[in-house]
Scaffold this motif. Structure first.
Motif, PDB file in Angstrom:
ATOM      1  N   ASP A   6       0.812  -1.225   0.000  1.00  0.00           N
ATOM      2  CA  ASP A   6       0.000   0.000   0.000  1.00  0.00           C
ATOM      3  C   ASP A   6       0.840   1.268   0.000  1.00  0.00           C
ATOM      4  O   ASP A   6       0.335   2.354   0.298  1.00  0.00           O
ATOM      5  N   TRP A   7       2.103   1.146  -0.340  1.00  0.00           N
ATOM      6  CA  TRP A   7       3.027   2.280  -0.333  1.00  0.00           C
ATOM      7  C   TRP A   7       3.617   2.421  -1.723  1.00  0.00           C
ATOM      8  O   TRP A   7       4.316   1.534  -2.206  1.00  0.00           O
ATOM      9  N   LYS A   8       3.324   3.516  -2.405  1.00  0.00           N
ATOM     10  CA  LYS A   8       3.684   3.654  -3.817  1.00  0.00           C
ATOM     11  C   LYS A   8       5.187   3.714  -4.057  1.00  0.00           C
ATOM     12  O   LYS A   8       5.737   2.998  -4.891  1.00  0.00           O
ATOM     13  N   LYS A   9       5.877   4.582  -3.325  1.00  0.00           N
ATOM     14  CA  LYS A   9       7.321   4.777  -3.382  1.00  0.00           C
ATOM     15  C   LYS A   9       7.650   5.951  -2.468  1.00  0.00           C
ATOM     16  O   LYS A   9       6.729   6.638  -1.980  1.00  0.00           O
ATOM     17  N   PRO A  10       8.933   6.234  -2.200  1.00  0.00           N
ATOM     18  CA  PRO A  10       9.248   7.381  -1.347  1.00  0.00           C
ATOM     19  C   PRO A  10       8.601   8.662  -1.851  1.00  0.00           C
ATOM     20  O   PRO A  10       8.591   8.932  -3.053  1.00  0.00           O
ATOM     21  N   LEU A  11       8.057   9.449  -0.929  1.00  0.00           N
ATOM     22  CA  LEU A  11       7.387  10.687  -1.315  1.00  0.00           C
ATOM     23  C   LEU A  11       8.308  11.638  -2.070  1.00  0.00           C
ATOM     24  O   LEU A  11       7.872  12.355  -2.969  1.00  0.00           O
ATOM     25  N   SER A  12       9.587  11.659  -1.706  1.00  0.00           N
ATOM     26  CA  SER A  12      10.523  12.564  -2.380  1.00  0.00           C
ATOM     27  C   SER A  12      10.625  12.235  -3.864  1.00  0.00           C
ATOM     28  O   SER A  12      10.805  13.134  -4.694  1.00  0.00           O
ATOM     29  N   CYS A  13      10.501  10.955  -4.214  1.00  0.00           N
ATOM     30  CA  CYS A  13      10.532  10.538  -5.625  1.00  0.00           C
ATOM     31  C   CYS A  13       9.234  10.933  -6.320  1.00  0.00           C
ATOM     32  O   CYS A  13       9.245  11.439  -7.449  1.00  0.00           O
ATOM     33  N   HIS A  14       8.115  10.695  -5.645  1.00  0.00           N
ATOM     34  CA  HIS A  14       6.805  10.970  -6.219  1.00  0.00           C
ATOM     35  C   HIS A  14       6.605  12.466  -6.450  1.00  0.00           C
ATOM     36  O   HIS A  14       5.922  12.881  -7.393  1.00  0.00           O
ATOM     37  N   LEU A  15       7.214  13.303  -5.597  1.00  0.00           N
ATOM     38  CA  LEU A  15       7.056  14.747  -5.688  1.00  0.00           C
ATOM     39  C   LEU A  15       8.000  15.418  -6.682  1.00  0.00           C
ATOM     40  O   LEU A  15       7.776  16.563  -7.066  1.00  0.00           O
ATOM     41  N   PHE A  16       9.060  14.754  -7.080  1.00  0.00           N
ATOM     42  CA  PHE A  16      10.043  15.380  -7.963  1.00  0.00           C
ATOM     43  C   PHE A  16       9.375  15.889  -9.241  1.00  0.00           C
ATOM     44  O   PHE A  16       8.544  15.200  -9.809  1.00  0.00           O
ATOM     45  N   PRO A  17       9.661  17.139  -9.688  1.00  0.00           N
ATOM     46  CA  PRO A  17      10.765  18.021  -9.319  1.00  0.00           C
ATOM     47  C   PRO A  17      10.479  19.021  -8.189  1.00  0.00           C
ATOM     48  O   PRO A  17      11.161  20.029  -8.075  1.00  0.00           O
ATOM     49  N   ILE A  18       9.459  18.749  -7.375  1.00  0.00           N
ATOM     50  CA  ILE A  18       9.258  19.557  -6.176  1.00  0.00           C
ATOM     51  C   ILE A  18      10.104  18.965  -5.054  1.00  0.00           C
ATOM     52  O   ILE A  18      10.148  17.749  -4.874  1.00  0.00           O
ATOM     53  N   LYS A  19      10.775  19.843  -4.322  1.00  0.00           N
ATOM     54  CA  LYS A  19      11.540  19.414  -3.156  1.00  0.00           C
ATOM     55  C   LYS A  19      11.014  20.155  -1.935  1.00  0.00           C
ATOM     56  O   LYS A  19      10.700  21.342  -1.996  1.00  0.00           O
ATOM     57  N   THR A  20      10.924  19.448  -0.820  1.00  0.00           N
ATOM     58  CA  THR A  20      10.439  20.057   0.417  1.00  0.00           C
ATOM     59  C   THR A  20      11.563  20.080   1.450  1.00  0.00           C
ATOM     60  O   THR A  20      12.431  19.208   1.460  1.00  0.00           O
ATOM     61  N   LYS A  21      11.514  21.092   2.306  1.00  0.00           N
ATOM     62  CA  LYS A  21      12.554  21.227   3.321  1.00  0.00           C
ATOM     63  C   LYS A  21      12.018  21.998   4.513  1.00  0.00           C
ATOM     64  O   LYS A  21      11.355  23.020   4.356  1.00  0.00           O
ATOM     65  N   LYS A  22      12.307  21.504   5.716  1.00  0.00           N
ATOM     66  CA  LYS A  22      11.897  22.172   6.937  1.00  0.00           C
ATOM     67  C   LYS A  22      12.786  23.389   7.189  1.00  0.00           C
ATOM     68  O   LYS A  22      13.979  23.371   6.903  1.00  0.00           O
ATOM     69  N   SER A  23      12.192  24.441   7.734  1.00  0.00           N
ATOM     70  CA  SER A  23      12.960  25.627   8.098  1.00  0.00           C
ATOM     71  C   SER A  23      13.855  25.313   9.295  1.00  0.00           C
ATOM     72  O   SER A  23      13.431  24.653  10.243  1.00  0.00           O
TER      73      SER A  23
END
Length: 214
Positions: free
Chosen positions: A132-149
């Motif tokens: 039930d897990w498609k793949k890492p979210l960072s891969c699915h979101l590319f080319p968007i990258k997220t980062k905590k302040s």
């Protein structure tokens, strides 16, 4: 900056080149730029072009532990050997938890199909209905990258960061098809932040579009 609180009536405050939805600060480029992956051109190169493996959220580490034996049959011998050597995931000082790579290149969970396109063994197992897990979210979101302040961990930056050379074909295809980044990544954005967030983002995009037309 366009300010919108998800769940409240639409409130827009215009500053400069960012959109605020609750505690997320989203680059205007997520709405204004256009992008559609062109795998026939890039061959999935984002799965091997980088300084580390795919960044992972902490909860995803448990998914790997739970589903590794399900994913393993889809992997290459080289990928399996790397997992046995490095572990299911490892910690990088710059990127945090990441997937292992083979000789610093392709992700250990990646494989090439008959057309030479890099595919994800995790995603293939998901497509076959085995997890039930498609793949890492960072891969699915590319080319968007997220980062905590760093100053305020409750604030998260959401930026559009395509690879300059690797993503040229995707940028061209996006412009040809007139598909904004946030529309192309609708499923992954909803997966990351939920339906309400996406609806707020889409409403902001429509407001910005109408403002330019007026």
């Amino acid at each position: 900056m366009h300010l919108y609180s998800a769940g409240d009536p639409l409130i827009l405050i215009i500053f400069v080149s960012m959109i605020a939805i609750d505690n997320k600060l989203i680059s205007d480029e997520v709405i204004e730029e256009q992008f559609v992956c062109d795998l026939t051109k890039c061959k999935g190169g984002c799965c091997e072009d980088g300084d580390a493996g795919a960044p992972m959220e902490k909860w995803e580490l448990e998914k790997l532990k739970t589903y590794y034996e399900v994913v393993k049959p889809y992997m290459t011998k080289e990928g399996i050997a790397e997992i046995e050597k490095q572990g299911l995931y490892l910690y990088d000082k710059e990127f945090g938890w990441v997937t292992p790579t083979i000789d610093g290149a392709i992700c250990a969970y990646g494989y090439r199909d008959k057309q030479g396109i890099i595919k994800c063994s995790i995603e293939q197992a998901y497509n076959d209905g085995k997890l039930d897990w498609k793949k890492p979210l960072s891969c699915h979101l590319f080319p968007i990258k997220t980062k905590k302040s760093r100053r305020d961990p409750d604030i998260e930056y959401v930026n559009y960061e395509p690879r300059e050379d690797l993503c040229k074909a995707a940028c061209s295809l996006g412009k040809k098809l007139k598909v904004p980044v946030y529309v192309f990544l609708k499923d992954s954005l909803i997966r990351k932040y939920g339906e309400e967030f996406y609806e707020a983002l889409a409403a902001t995009a429509e407001h910005m579009k109408n403002s330019k037309e007026d």
